[in-house]
Design a protein around this motif. Structure first.
Motif, PDB file in Angstrom:
ATOM      1  N   LEU A 133     -23.190  -7.322 -28.957  1.00 49.88           N
ATOM      2  CA  LEU A 133     -23.666  -8.377 -29.846  1.00 49.88           C
ATOM      3  C   LEU A 133     -23.106  -9.730 -29.419  1.00 49.88           C
ATOM      4  CD1 LEU A 133     -25.245  -9.223 -32.331  1.00 49.88           C
ATOM      5  CD2 LEU A 133     -23.242  -8.626 -33.743  1.00 49.88           C
ATOM      6  N   GLN A 134     -21.843  -9.751 -29.010  1.00 47.92           N
ATOM      7  CA  GLN A 134     -21.248 -10.994 -28.500  1.00 47.92           C
ATOM      8  C   GLN A 134     -22.033 -11.512 -27.289  1.00 47.92           C
ATOM      9  OE1 GLN A 134     -16.954 -10.996 -27.929  1.00 47.92           O
ATOM     10  NE2 GLN A 134     -16.721  -9.317 -29.389  1.00 47.92           N
ATOM     11  N   ASN A 135     -22.383 -10.601 -26.392  1.00 52.14           N
ATOM     12  CA  ASN A 135     -23.119 -11.010 -25.195  1.00 52.14           C
ATOM     13  C   ASN A 135     -24.518 -11.522 -25.537  1.00 52.14           C
ATOM     14  OD1 ASN A 135     -20.945 -10.262 -23.621  1.00 52.14           O
ATOM     15  ND2 ASN A 135     -21.785  -8.266 -23.078  1.00 52.14           N
ATOM     16  N   PHE A 136     -25.179 -10.874 -26.492  1.00 55.64           N
ATOM     17  CA  PHE A 136     -26.525 -11.309 -26.877  1.00 55.64           C
ATOM     18  C   PHE A 136     -26.492 -12.719 -27.471  1.00 55.64           C
ATOM     19  CE2 PHE A 136     -29.822 -11.764 -30.147  1.00 55.64           C
ATOM     20  CZ  PHE A 136     -30.961 -11.631 -29.357  1.00 55.64           C
ATOM     21  N   ILE A 137     -25.511 -12.974 -28.337  1.00 53.53           N
ATOM     22  CA  ILE A 137     -25.379 -14.307 -28.919  1.00 53.53           C
ATOM     23  C   ILE A 137     -25.120 -15.342 -27.829  1.00 53.53           C
ATOM     24  CG2 ILE A 137     -23.957 -15.740 -30.436  1.00 53.53           C
ATOM     25  CD1 ILE A 137     -23.499 -13.252 -32.168  1.00 53.53           C
ATOM     26  N   ALA A 138     -24.326 -14.945 -26.823  1.00 57.06           N
ATOM     27  CA  ALA A 138     -23.951 -15.889 -25.761  1.00 57.06           C
ATOM     28  C   ALA A 138     -25.120 -16.251 -24.853  1.00 57.06           C
ATOM     29  CB  ALA A 138     -22.814 -15.312 -24.927  1.00 57.06           C
ATOM     30  N   ILE A 139     -26.050 -15.324 -24.635  1.00 53.21           N
ATOM     31  CA  ILE A 139     -27.123 -15.580 -23.664  1.00 53.21           C
ATOM     32  C   ILE A 139     -28.486 -15.785 -24.328  1.00 53.21           C
ATOM     33  CG2 ILE A 139     -25.914 -14.228 -21.915  1.00 53.21           C
ATOM     34  CD1 ILE A 139     -27.989 -12.012 -22.347  1.00 53.21           C
ATOM     35  N   GLU A 140     -28.547 -15.797 -25.647  1.00 53.44           N
ATOM     36  CA  GLU A 140     -29.846 -15.902 -26.328  1.00 53.44           C
ATOM     37  C   GLU A 140     -30.599 -17.158 -25.913  1.00 53.44           C
ATOM     38  OE1 GLU A 140     -31.696 -15.884 -30.870  1.00 53.44           O
ATOM     39  OE2 GLU A 140     -29.529 -15.939 -30.560  1.00 53.44           O
ATOM     40  N   PHE A 141     -29.910 -18.312 -25.832  1.00 55.28           N
ATOM     41  CA  PHE A 141     -30.597 -19.558 -25.478  1.00 55.28           C
ATOM     42  C   PHE A 141     -30.945 -19.631 -23.995  1.00 55.28           C
ATOM     43  CE2 PHE A 141     -26.158 -20.517 -24.719  1.00 55.28           C
ATOM     44  CZ  PHE A 141     -26.166 -21.306 -23.578  1.00 55.28           C
ATOM     45  N   LEU A 142     -30.444 -18.691 -23.202  1.00 61.43           N
ATOM     46  CA  LEU A 142     -30.798 -18.603 -21.786  1.00 61.43           C
ATOM     47  C   LEU A 142     -31.901 -17.586 -21.531  1.00 61.43           C
ATOM     48  CD1 LEU A 142     -27.189 -18.740 -20.331  1.00 61.43           C
ATOM     49  CD2 LEU A 142     -28.971 -20.444 -19.906  1.00 61.43           C
ATOM     50  N   VAL A 143     -32.307 -16.887 -22.586  1.00 60.62           N
ATOM     51  CA  VAL A 143     -33.344 -15.867 -22.450  1.00 60.62           C
ATOM     52  C   VAL A 143     -34.604 -16.255 -23.220  1.00 60.62           C
ATOM     53  CG1 VAL A 143     -33.952 -13.453 -22.871  1.00 60.62           C
ATOM     54  CG2 VAL A 143     -31.633 -14.033 -22.118  1.00 60.62           C
ATOM     55  N   VAL A 144     -34.438 -16.535 -24.510  1.00 61.42           N
ATOM     56  CA  VAL A 144     -35.601 -16.724 -25.384  1.00 61.42           C
ATOM     57  C   VAL A 144     -36.354 -18.032 -25.101  1.00 61.42           C
ATOM     58  CG1 VAL A 144     -36.401 -16.797 -27.768  1.00 61.42           C
ATOM     59  CG2 VAL A 144     -34.498 -15.280 -27.137  1.00 61.42           C
ATOM     60  N   PRO A 145     -35.712 -19.214 -25.144  1.00 59.95           N
ATOM     61  CA  PRO A 145     -36.485 -20.452 -24.900  1.00 59.95           C
ATOM     62  C   PRO A 145     -37.154 -20.528 -23.532  1.00 59.95           C
ATOM     63  CG  PRO A 145     -34.391 -20.968 -25.954  1.00 59.95           C
ATOM     64  CD  PRO A 145     -34.331 -19.517 -25.570  1.00 59.95           C
ATOM     65  N   PRO A 146     -36.481 -20.153 -22.422  1.00 57.76           N
ATOM     66  CA  PRO A 146     -37.172 -20.269 -21.122  1.00 57.76           C
ATOM     67  C   PRO A 146     -38.394 -19.373 -20.993  1.00 57.76           C
ATOM     68  CG  PRO A 146     -34.796 -20.100 -20.798  1.00 57.76           C
ATOM     69  CD  PRO A 146     -35.060 -19.782 -22.235  1.00 57.76           C
ATOM     70  N   ILE A 147     -38.441 -18.284 -21.757  1.00 66.36           N
ATOM     71  CA  ILE A 147     -39.620 -17.410 -21.716  1.00 66.36           C
ATOM     72  C   ILE A 147     -40.697 -17.907 -22.667  1.00 66.36           C
ATOM     73  CG2 ILE A 147     -40.487 -15.095 -22.252  1.00 66.36           C
ATOM     74  CD1 ILE A 147     -37.903 -13.936 -21.236  1.00 66.36           C
ATOM     75  N   LEU A 148     -40.303 -18.229 -23.908  1.00 72.76           N
ATOM     76  CA  LEU A 148     -41.290 -18.548 -24.928  1.00 72.76           C
ATOM     77  C   LEU A 148     -41.865 -19.951 -24.798  1.00 72.76           C
ATOM     78  CD1 LEU A 148     -39.945 -16.873 -28.190  1.00 72.76           C
ATOM     79  CD2 LEU A 148     -41.604 -16.032 -26.541  1.00 72.76           C
ATOM     80  N   ASN A 149     -41.097 -20.909 -24.278  1.00 73.40           N
ATOM     81  CA  ASN A 149     -41.627 -22.278 -24.166  1.00 73.40           C
ATOM     82  C   ASN A 149     -42.934 -22.335 -23.386  1.00 73.40           C
ATOM     83  OD1 ASN A 149     -39.512 -23.229 -25.666  1.00 73.40           O
ATOM     84  ND2 ASN A 149     -38.448 -24.222 -23.980  1.00 73.40           N
ATOM     85  N   PRO A 150     -42.991 -21.818 -22.145  1.00 70.92           N
ATOM     86  CA  PRO A 150     -44.273 -21.880 -21.417  1.00 70.92           C
ATOM     87  C   PRO A 150     -45.345 -21.000 -22.031  1.00 70.92           C
ATOM     88  CG  PRO A 150     -42.656 -20.595 -20.172  1.00 70.92           C
ATOM     89  CD  PRO A 150     -41.919 -21.222 -21.304  1.00 70.92           C
TER      90      PRO A 150
END
Length: 398
Positions: free
Chosen positions: A267-284
């Motif tokens: 869970l710590q890792n997911f919180i840490a990398i969420e903004f590096l996973v979700v926005p770069p995929i969903l924005n385009p």
């Protein structure tokens, strides 16, 4: 102090306890990074290749996708190599570089989203002055600002981190950020409090301006269904992207400042990398699906043509006039009907027609509407100039 000067390598502990899952994690991460590259590169190439998309909104979208590739390049290659390695270390310069890229990516994204909100405010609330405000030169300066401001702020923070004397080399995270490196310092530094405070203040101001622009946008769009429809088409993707990035960063910042070490490592890792996973995929994906012009161009890129062009792509102009001696009248007192020509050419002809009517003609009309929708508006005599400009501006922007 001797021990402090000897620290040149940091140990990353975010992957501790994942030995059994590293191959599946590597596959999932590689696929995720590949998807990020494909989605963002498609948008970037589509906008660059199509001159009709060289408008402020699409230029900003292109830079948003470039920022996503820039930020993820600071995390994914190192993370993928760590998944295949038994030791998870990073050099001091490498740590500072990774922190610089990640921090700058966040700042660039917020700055671009700020400019996008201002662009939409001018487009919807003040359409008649849009092209005099959002000129090509001004958009270029705003894009330069969006990249240089975060880079400067992060660079100053990285320099103050570099000169610190460190007494430990353990970073409890998957990647480096300046905050955790500063916590390893032997003594606290005033600069390491002032610089983050200034940075947070600047981006809080960004958020306030975005909120202000959308307050006026929503208030203006509530006045008509047409404007609300345009708001939903062009502003909704921006709001989604802003919300995704804001929520992702808020979770991470709240955990860094107030989180408990008793949380599961996953869970710590997911919180840490969420903004590096979700926005770069969903924005385009969001912009590619929602914006009709981008979607149509992508379809054409893959060999599929949209049978019904969007009204922002083509205009229909009908003009009848008996202007005796209009200045530089391209129509020469005859009836004209023009369809399927590029937007800019139709705009020029429409304004020429308005000038002819304004020059004193008592017998004339202009029909202006979307070629695909079949809608049209009639303008007569002196009222043609103002109403036509307003209609043309709206069709041009949306």
């Amino acid at each position: 102090m001797d021990n402090a000067s000897a620290i040149t390598v940091f140990t990353l502990s975010g992957l501790n306890g994942t030995e059994k899952y590293r191959i599946p994690l590597f596959v999932v991460t590689f696929l995720c990074y590949s998807l990020i590259w494909v989605a963002n590169v498609i948008i970037i190439v589509t906008i660059i290749m199509d001159k009709n998309l060289h408008e402020p909104m699409y230029i900003l979208l292109c830079n948003l996708c470039i920022s996503g590739l820039f930020g993820t390049a600071g995390f994914y290659p190192k993370f993928l190599s760590d998944l295949l390695s038994s030791t998870h270390v990073i050099s001091f310069p490498g740590c500072l570089l990774q922190g610089f890229v990640v921090h700058a990516y966040i700042g660039v994204d917020f700055s671009i989203l700020l400019i996008m909100s201002l662009d939409r405010y001018v487009a919807i609330c003040r359409p008649l002055v849009y092209h005099s405000v959002m000129t090509r030169q001004r958009v270029g300066l705003l894009v330069l600002y969006a990249w240089l401001l975060p880079a400067t702020l992060v660079m100053v923070g990285s320099i103050t981190t570099f000169i610190l004397k460190l007494c430990d080399s353990h970073i409890p995270r998957l990647y480096c950020i300046n905050y955790f490196v500063n916590k390893l310092a032997c003594t606290a530094s005033v600069a390491n409090f002032i610089i983050p405070a200034c940075t947070y203040t600047i981006y809080v101001c960004h958020f306030v301006i975005i909120f202000w622009s959308y307050f006026y946008l929503i208030r203006t769009c509530r006045q008509s269904k047409e404007k609300m429809s345009k708001f939903m088409q062009t502003c909704l993707p921006h709001l989604f992207c802003l919300k995704i990035l804001g929520v992702s960063l808020l979770f991470d910042l709240m955990y860094i400042r107030f989180g408990s070490v008793d949380l599961p490592q996953g869970l710590q890792n997911f919180i840490a990398i969420e903004f590096l996973v979700v926005p770069p995929i969903l924005n385009p994906v969001i912009y590619g699906m929602k914006l009709t012009q981008v979607r149509n161009r992508i379809a054409q890129l893959f060999g599929k043509r949209d049978p019904m062009p969007h009204k922002a792509e083509f205009l229909m102009v009908e003009f009848e006039s008996s202007c005796p001696n209009p200045p530089q009248d391209p129509f020469e007192g005859t009836q004209h009907r023009h369809e399927g020509v590029s937007l800019n050419q139709d705009i020029i002809q429409a304004f020429s027609a308005a000038a002819c009517l304004a020059s004193g003609s008592r017998h004339g009309l202009i029909r202006l509407g979307g070629a695909s929708s079949g809608s049209h508006t009639l303008f007569r005599h002196g009222e043609a100039v103002f109403k036509l400009k307003q209609q043309v501006s709206e069709l041009l922007l949306f």
